[in-house]
Design a protein around this motif. Structure first.
Motif, PDB file in Angstrom:
ATOM      1  N   VAL A 181       0.887  -1.277  -0.069  1.00 31.86           N
ATOM      2  CA  VAL A 181       0.006   0.189   0.087  1.00 31.86           C
ATOM      3  C   VAL A 181       0.741   1.416   0.019  1.00 31.86           C
ATOM      4  N   GLY A 182       1.800   1.456   0.850  1.00 32.25           N
ATOM      5  CA  GLY A 182       2.780   2.385   0.780  1.00 32.25           C
ATOM      6  C   GLY A 182       3.547   2.528  -0.357  1.00 32.25           C
ATOM      7  N   LYS A 183       3.956   1.574  -1.103  1.00 33.56           N
ATOM      8  CA  LYS A 183       4.671   1.614  -2.231  1.00 33.56           C
ATOM      9  C   LYS A 183       3.571   2.464  -3.360  1.00 33.56           C
ATOM     10  N   ALA A 184       2.253   1.738  -3.397  1.00 28.42           N
ATOM     11  CA  ALA A 184       1.282   2.253  -4.533  1.00 28.42           C
ATOM     12  C   ALA A 184       1.016   3.764  -4.076  1.00 28.42           C
ATOM     13  N   LEU A 185       0.923   4.109  -2.929  1.00 29.12           N
ATOM     14  CA  LEU A 185       0.827   5.367  -2.637  1.00 29.12           C
ATOM     15  C   LEU A 185       1.656   6.238  -3.109  1.00 29.12           C
ATOM     16  N   GLU A 186       3.055   6.035  -3.014  1.00 32.52           N
ATOM     17  CA  GLU A 186       4.293   6.925  -3.446  1.00 32.52           C
ATOM     18  C   GLU A 186       4.173   6.805  -4.892  1.00 32.52           C
ATOM     19  N   ASP A 187       3.953   5.768  -5.582  1.00 35.38           N
ATOM     20  CA  ASP A 187       3.876   5.925  -6.970  1.00 35.38           C
ATOM     21  C   ASP A 187       2.896   6.877  -7.656  1.00 35.38           C
ATOM     22  N   LEU A 188       1.583   6.671  -6.819  1.00 34.10           N
ATOM     23  CA  LEU A 188       0.690   7.410  -7.380  1.00 34.10           C
ATOM     24  C   LEU A 188       0.931   9.045  -7.080  1.00 34.10           C
ATOM     25  N   ILE A 189       1.322   9.317  -6.156  1.00 29.96           N
ATOM     26  CA  ILE A 189       1.561  10.710  -5.783  1.00 29.96           C
ATOM     27  C   ILE A 189       2.774  11.326  -6.636  1.00 29.96           C
ATOM     28  N   SER A 190       3.771  10.464  -6.656  1.00 32.67           N
ATOM     29  CA  SER A 190       4.872  10.857  -7.820  1.00 32.67           C
ATOM     30  C   SER A 190       4.263  10.922  -9.163  1.00 32.67           C
ATOM     31  N   THR A 191       3.184  10.158  -9.600  1.00 30.63           N
ATOM     32  CA  THR A 191       2.592  10.403 -10.851  1.00 30.63           C
ATOM     33  C   THR A 191       2.147  11.557 -11.057  1.00 30.63           C
ATOM     34  N   ILE A 192       1.282  11.936  -9.860  1.00 29.36           N
ATOM     35  CA  ILE A 192       0.349  13.399  -9.924  1.00 29.36           C
ATOM     36  C   ILE A 192       1.319  14.509  -9.967  1.00 29.36           C
ATOM     37  N   ASP A 193       2.382  14.392  -9.100  1.00 29.78           N
ATOM     38  CA  ASP A 193       3.248  15.483  -9.025  1.00 29.78           C
ATOM     39  C   ASP A 193       4.040  15.687 -10.445  1.00 29.78           C
ATOM     40  N   SER A 194       4.337  14.467 -10.985  1.00 32.70           N
ATOM     41  CA  SER A 194       4.997  14.666 -12.207  1.00 32.70           C
ATOM     42  C   SER A 194       4.069  15.402 -13.262  1.00 32.70           C
ATOM     43  N   LEU A 195       2.741  14.926 -13.419  1.00 35.11           N
ATOM     44  CA  LEU A 195       2.046  15.415 -14.208  1.00 35.11           C
ATOM     45  C   LEU A 195       1.515  16.955 -14.057  1.00 35.11           C
ATOM     46  N   GLN A 196       1.744  17.181 -12.782  1.00 28.91           N
ATOM     47  CA  GLN A 196       1.487  18.600 -12.451  1.00 28.91           C
ATOM     48  C   GLN A 196       2.435  19.651 -13.115  1.00 28.91           C
ATOM     49  N   ARG A 197       3.830  19.169 -12.978  1.00 25.59           N
ATOM     50  CA  ARG A 197       4.985  19.583 -13.433  1.00 25.59           C
ATOM     51  C   ARG A 197       4.939  20.008 -15.021  1.00 25.59           C
ATOM     52  N   ARG A 198       4.157  19.036 -15.613  1.00 22.66           N
ATOM     53  CA  ARG A 198       4.110  19.125 -17.061  1.00 22.66           C
ATOM     54  C   ARG A 198       3.027  20.202 -17.554  1.00 22.66           C
ATOM     55  N   LEU A 199       2.283  20.680 -16.441  1.00 24.28           N
ATOM     56  CA  LEU A 199       1.305  21.435 -17.058  1.00 24.28           C
ATOM     57  C   LEU A 199       2.113  22.752 -17.940  1.00 24.28           C
ATOM     58  N   PRO A 200       1.680  23.351 -18.851  1.00 29.55           N
ATOM     59  CA  PRO A 200       2.144  24.600 -19.484  1.00 29.55           C
ATOM     60  C   PRO A 200       1.896  25.789 -18.504  1.00 29.55           C
ATOM     61  N   MET A 244      -6.056  14.167  -2.279  1.00 29.29           N
ATOM     62  CA  MET A 244      -6.518  13.515  -1.213  1.00 29.29           C
ATOM     63  C   MET A 244      -7.515  12.329  -1.262  1.00 29.29           C
ATOM     64  N   THR A 245      -7.747  11.874  -2.480  1.00 26.80           N
ATOM     65  CA  THR A 245      -8.397  10.508  -2.479  1.00 26.80           C
ATOM     66  C   THR A 245      -7.264   9.421  -2.398  1.00 26.80           C
ATOM     67  N   ILE A 246      -6.138   9.710  -3.116  1.00 28.05           N
ATOM     68  CA  ILE A 246      -5.110   8.784  -2.939  1.00 28.05           C
ATOM     69  C   ILE A 246      -4.515   8.654  -1.446  1.00 28.05           C
ATOM     70  N   ALA A 247      -4.397   9.815  -0.796  1.00 24.35           N
ATOM     71  CA  ALA A 247      -3.640   9.966   0.477  1.00 24.35           C
ATOM     72  C   ALA A 247      -4.361   9.605   1.413  1.00 24.35           C
ATOM     73  N   ARG A 248      -5.877   9.645   1.263  1.00 22.64           N
ATOM     74  CA  ARG A 248      -6.758   9.603   2.551  1.00 22.64           C
ATOM     75  C   ARG A 248      -6.554   8.307   2.830  1.00 22.64           C
ATOM     76  N   ILE A 249      -6.305   7.072   2.398  1.00 25.08           N
ATOM     77  CA  ILE A 249      -6.087   5.625   2.629  1.00 25.08           C
ATOM     78  C   ILE A 249      -4.952   5.771   3.786  1.00 25.08           C
ATOM     79  N   ALA A 250      -4.062   6.780   3.636  1.00 24.73           N
ATOM     80  CA  ALA A 250      -2.972   6.792   4.549  1.00 24.73           C
ATOM     81  C   ALA A 250      -3.367   6.954   6.179  1.00 24.73           C
ATOM     82  N   ILE A 251      -4.471   8.209   6.117  1.00 25.16           N
ATOM     83  CA  ILE A 251      -4.966   8.328   7.195  1.00 25.16           C
ATOM     84  C   ILE A 251      -5.521   7.098   7.932  1.00 25.16           C
ATOM     85  N   TYR A 252      -6.280   6.525   7.201  1.00 22.15           N
ATOM     86  CA  TYR A 252      -7.103   5.368   7.623  1.00 22.15           C
ATOM     87  C   TYR A 252      -6.155   4.198   8.229  1.00 22.15           C
TER      88      TYR A 252
END
Length: 795
Positions: free
Chosen positions: A613-632, A662-670
């Motif tokens: 679960v932790g590895k999946a969280l890190e990968d998904l958050i990393s993907t979201i951050d990478s996509l945000q950096r690709r914004l023009p 929030m949807t991805i990282a909410r599972i960490a609080i749980y």
């Protein structure tokens, strides 16, 4: 053998006597006379014909010369296969050129009395008769050549048919083996996760034993009070036998530990109309998080119900925190005149609102083609557009009219009533059809627009249902796959592709709102991503090449969305910020959200190890951050900008990115709360990501609520859900800080109050916002009893 002898018959080296020896009795010899061939010995009728030297003697000895003459003509090489119409002949290897099994194959060896004679009239004469069987007739050679080619064609056809069947069998076997391989891979991954989970539990047990050993060591040196506490703690030293290193972990025990189990439901959703209207709400929905927080408060303090709380509003039910309007009746008047159209100035205003506010993020309708047809509607009054086009037209007007009613109009006039347009569209495209009509692309557009309208008026449960119908209609048209049809124009393929991705994004948003699974997994969506060019750019040579070249199109999408693409910087100068580029990033966020739901919130994910679960969280958050950096640069929302260009796209992307985090990282609080590992820095870090995303989302809003500005940004339904999602995360964080005595709860309270002030401003025009404000206010006052509720009262 028959084929070879047919091609070489008769050989030129054969003598006349040799040739005559093969003829039956009364056949003409080469001299032109009839020479009967007597049998070697007589035999009775019950003897087998195959025991004689001349099997044909007894059968043809009674034939008159005329019948024998006809038989001779029938046995010439040029005779057609249709002449072989005997009632009975034994299965002897005759040297005849036939393309089908012998007509007498399978006949009884002892013919009946009636079949001993052959009627001469049953054997018609051939069209032409060769003068000599051994002669070199050019016509005969041509016929033989044609027959030879025909046999080759028949054999080749059979061979191709067998090859095709074999290839199909191989393809089917390959698909079966590929499916079995995927299932085995999933089982292997489940076993690995189970073993990791067992290892973590065994490690936890070892730590527990060390803890008890340490308590026993320090117990004698402690004072009397501490010794009593230690003694009570040691009384609970009962490690589970199933996890003890010395215990026997059977295969069944391991299987029970690693087998995915479904999350149980504790509520009967068929209990009453309110429960039916709300329906099941899954774990990844913000309403589910809100419900868990309320239930936690009720378990700790039953006075949360409060004497002033309306009946059943704060009952222990998911519907008690449902701020949408699912329980209200849907207003549809099927008695309206479906072919009535509004004045052109009203229609122009509504269409401008739709294509400015809704179309950039929901291009389910081709703008250029639709506006061309719309102009014909008013310029050619005698024209009669199809019913489905009128249904699409009315649903678009309904969406635009509802958006304007929230911002500019105090009271909806006759031509600005959204329910009237929706009633017309429903009657033309949904209600006034057969029970189960066959879908087409326009039907998928009608269902998608109807689902979007139901979403913006707060009917989320109904919107989720009809969005599933739209998805199935699109799949039935093959819109989820890449089209290589030569009968469809490239521009038409792109517009159909946008229809699919619009329905895809809509269903994903509804899945997040309801916590329910989506219809189609990402693995089944092979449609190309939408091009980042608006429709007025389709005539450019570069865009036309992309429309026709699938490889170049795929490379362009990768270069825009991934920094690791081989040619990441090749196409970037040619792509300018536009509404279509914004839609491309919206689609990519929706795809990431589906991956997150599948990995983190599916029932099978409840048995995944903490490491997985932790590895999946890190990968998904990393993907979201990478996509945000690709914004023009015009779409970047992390930095304040005064440029009004693309303000809507920039603000909507901010809410989408923060909602996804929030949807991805909410599972960490749980996981952090359930495991009790308060010192776990890994889960705490992920929990902070969730809280920071909620704070950053609220930071995008101005300090003073302005509903006119909000109406220019996006539809209120999406704003309400994202805003409530952020407030729910902050309420959970506030409860955690109050419970554990953490520092700075005031910072969280300030963000909560800001969000609730915005809900209060929206509540004056939006019933769902009023419900949401009421729920948040009650929860907030229970968590912080010292807060002043006067500033939060609904005026």
């Amino acid at each position: 053998m028959c084929t070879q002898m047919t091609e070489s018959y008769p050989p030129p080296s054969y003598s006349r006597d040799y040739y005559n020896s093969f003829l039956p009795p009364y056949y003409p010899s080469s001299a032109g006379t009839y020479t009967p061939t007597p049998p070697a010995e007589s035999f009775s009728s019950d003897q087998s014909a195959y025991n004689t030297q001349y099997p044909y003697a007894n059968q043809f000895s009674q034939f008159p010369p005329e019948a024998s003459m006809n038989l001779t003509e029938a046995y010439t090489y040029t005779a057609a296969p249709q002449l072989y119409t005997y009632t009975y002949l034994p299965s002897q290897p005759l040297y005849l050129d036939q393309q089908s099994p012998l007509p007498w194959a399978g006949a009884p060896l002892h013919p009946s009395t009636e079949s001993q004679h052959i009627i001469p009239q049953a054997l018609p004469a051939p069209a032409s008769k060769s003068t000599s069987p051994l002669g070199n007739d050019p016509q005969s050679d041509t016929i033989k050549r044609q027959r030879y080619l025909h046999k080759n064609r028949v054999a080749a056809t059979k061979c191709r048919s067998k090859k095709k069947q074999y290839i199909q069998q191989l393809q089917s076997r390959f698909e079966d083996l590929a499916l079995a391989k995927r299932e085995l891979q999933y089982q292997v991954q489940s076993l690995r996760d189970g073993l990791i989970s067992l290892k973590e539990e065994l490690d936890l047990e070892q730590r527990l034993k060390e803890f008890y050993r340490l308590l026993r060591r320090i117990q004698p040196s402690a004072d009397a009070k501490d010794q009593q506490l230690i003694a009570r703690a040691l009384e609970k030293e009962t490690p589970p036998a199933s996890l003890s290193p010395s215990s026997d972990l059977s295969v069944d025990a391991i299987t029970r530990l690693i087998t995915p189990t479904t999350d149980p439901i504790e509520e009967d959703f068929n209990r009453d109309k309110v429960s039916q209207a709300t329906g099941f709400i899954g774990a990844h929905s913000g309403r589910s998080w809100l419900h868990q927080l309320k239930r936690k408060g009720l378990r700790l303090d039953a006075s949360w119900l409060g004497p002033e709380t309306p009946d059943d509003f704060f009952a222990d039910s998911i519907s008690s925190v449902n701020y949408f309007l699912d329980s209200e009746e849907l207003s549809v008047d099927l008695s309206v005149q479906p072919f009535t159209i509004p004045p052109q100035d009203v229609a122009d205003e509504l269409l401008d609102t739709y294509f400015d506010m809704v179309h950039p993020g929901f291009p389910i309708v081709g703008k250029t083609v639709f506006l061309h047809q719309y102009r014909r509607l008013y310029s050619e009054p005698q024209s009669k557009p199809p019913k489905k086009w009128l249904a699409i037209f009315n649903l678009i007007l309904a969406i635009a009219a509802h958006h304007l009613s929230l911002t500019y109009f105090d009271e909806a006039g006759e031509w600005h009533d959204p329910s009237t347009y929706f009633s017309r569209g429903s009657k033309l495209g949904l209600a006034d059809t057969s029970l189960i009509p066959h879908p087409d692309i326009q039907q998928a557009q009608i269902e998608g627009l109807a689902a979007f309208y139901l979403l913006i008026i707060g009917q989320v449960n109904r919107a989720w249902r009809i969005s599933g119908t739209a998805t199935r209609s699109a799949i039935a048209m093959g819109l989820h796959l890449r089209s290589i049809s030569k009968d469809t124009l490239d521009i038409s393929k792109e517009l159909r592709c946008r229809v699919w991705w619009s329905i895809f994004v809509l269903e994903t948003n509804l899945s997040v709102m309801t916590g329910r699974p989506y219809s189609v997994a990402n693995q089944f969506c092979a449609a190309p991503l939408p091009l980042p060019f608006d429709e007025d750019q389709f005539g450019d040579a570069f865009v036309a090449r992309l429309l026709a070249d699938a490889n170049a199109r795929r490379a362009l999408s990768k270069s825009l969305l991934s920094a690791t693409a081989p040619d990441a910087e090749t196409y970037l100068p040619a792509v300018k910020p536009c509404a279509s580029l914004y839609f491309l990033f919206t689609v990519e966020i929706a795809r990431i959200m589906r991956c997150a739901i599948n990995l983190l919130y599916a029932p099978g994910a409840t048995r995944l190890s903490s490491y997985s679960v932790g590895k999946a969280l890190e990968d998904l958050i990393s993907t979201i951050d990478s996509l945000q950096r690709r914004l023009p640069e015009p779409f970047q929302f992390s930095r304040p900008r005064e440029d009004p260009a693309f303000e809507t796209q920039r603000w909507c992307l901010a809410f989408q990115f923060y909602s996804a985090k929030m949807t991805i990282a909410r599972i960490a609080i749980y996981r952090w709360e359930r495991s009790g590992q308060a010192t776990s820095s890994r889960w705490k870090e992920m929990s902070d990501i969730c809280t920071n995303a909620a704070c950053n989302m609220l930071s995008q809003l101005p300090d003073e609520p302005d509903i006119i500005w909000l109406g220019r940004i996006a539809p209120w339904c999406c704003i309400l859900h994202d805003l409530m999602q952020a407030l729910t995360v902050l309420l959970i964080e506030l409860d955690s800080r109050v419970t554990h005595g953490a520092k700075d709860p005031e910072i969280i309270s300030r963000y909560i109050q800001k969000g609730m002030h915005w809900l209060l401003a929206m509540a004056s025009r939006h019933a769902a916002s009023e419900r949401a404000w009421q729920i948040c206010q009650d929860l907030y006052l229970r968590l912080t009893p010292a807060a002043t509720p006067l500033a939060l009262r609904n005026p």
